[in-house]
Design an enzyme around this catalytic site. Structure first.
Site, PDB file in Angstrom:
ATOM      1  N   ARG A   1      66.927  96.987  33.052  1.00  0.00           N
ATOM      2  CA  ARG A   1      67.159  95.562  32.831  1.00  0.00           C
ATOM      3  C   ARG A   1      68.654  95.415  32.636  1.00  0.00           C
ATOM      4  NH1 ARG A   1      68.302  90.960  31.718  1.00  0.00           N
ATOM      5  NH2 ARG A   1      66.971  89.391  30.806  1.00  0.00           N
TER       6      ARG A   1
ATOM      7  N   GLU B   1      63.677  83.228  36.865  1.00  0.00           N
ATOM      8  CA  GLU B   1      62.409  83.884  37.179  1.00  0.00           C
ATOM      9  C   GLU B   1      62.130  83.747  38.679  1.00  0.00           C
ATOM     10  OE1 GLU B   1      60.519  85.646  34.930  1.00  0.00           O
ATOM     11  OE2 GLU B   1      62.199  85.266  33.591  1.00  0.00           O
TER      12      GLU B   1
ATOM     13  N   ARG C   1      61.901  98.983  28.905  1.00  0.00           N
ATOM     14  CA  ARG C   1      62.909  99.169  29.952  1.00  0.00           C
ATOM     15  C   ARG C   1      64.235  99.589  29.336  1.00  0.00           C
ATOM     16  NH1 ARG C   1      62.343  93.190  32.400  1.00  0.00           N
ATOM     17  NH2 ARG C   1      62.764  92.865  30.201  1.00  0.00           N
TER      18      ARG C   1
END
Length: 160
Positions: free
Chosen positions: A48, A56, A90
């Site tokens: 990330r 999004e 992540r």
């Protein structure tokens, strides 16, 4: 102490078995702020991008943001600096390709917001402000919706 352990765990995820443990091949781009990298020993890691939040996928400019990131890094060797681990497991990373700060490039292109909740780097602030001034990418819209607000409103709609 918990943060130190998280950083150590993230560093171990990236391994130390190769000569340059911070060099990875980008094998996937999930969206405008998340990539998948492959280590020299064929371990896949989801990264990330630190300090930015991209639209999004189902949000305006989401696909264009993903394409921008893909143009920057897909199938290229990148230098990764693990900063932290997020609550999804992540690795949170600064990513560089040929010396270019990819996180900052997404801001400069107008395909991400600077996530000031986690960072106050003046260069990132300047990059976002310049993109806004020049109405680049998502800033071409008069009032773009930040992804965190979009996610929140989507959760509310799904709840009702």
């Amino acid at each position: 102490m918990k943060r130190i352990l998280s950083i150590l765990a993230a560093a171990l995820t990236f391994g130390t078995a190769h000569a340059q443990p911070d060099q990875y091949r980008v094998v996937g781009v999930s969206d405008g702020d998340t990539i998948k990298v492959l280590s020299g020993d064929r371990q896949q890691v989801k990264c990330r991008l630190f300090a930015i939040d991209a639209p999004e996928s189902n949000q305006p400019y989401g696909q264009r943001s993903k394409q921008s990131l893909s143009d920057l890094v897909y199938n290229k060797t990148v230098h990764v600096q693990v900063v932290d681990r997020d609550h999804y497991g992540r690795s949170v990373c600064r990513v560089f390709v040929n010396g270019v700060d990819v996180n900052k490039a997404q801001l400069e292109r107008g395909f991400a917001w600077h996530y000031r909740k986690f960072d106050n780097d003046p260069a990132y602030i300047r990059a976002e402000n310049a993109a806004k001034r020049e109405r680049l990418g998502l800033w071409a819209d008069a009032n773009p919706t930040p992804p965190w607000a979009f996610r929140h409103s989507s959760r509310l709609r799904n709840f009702q």
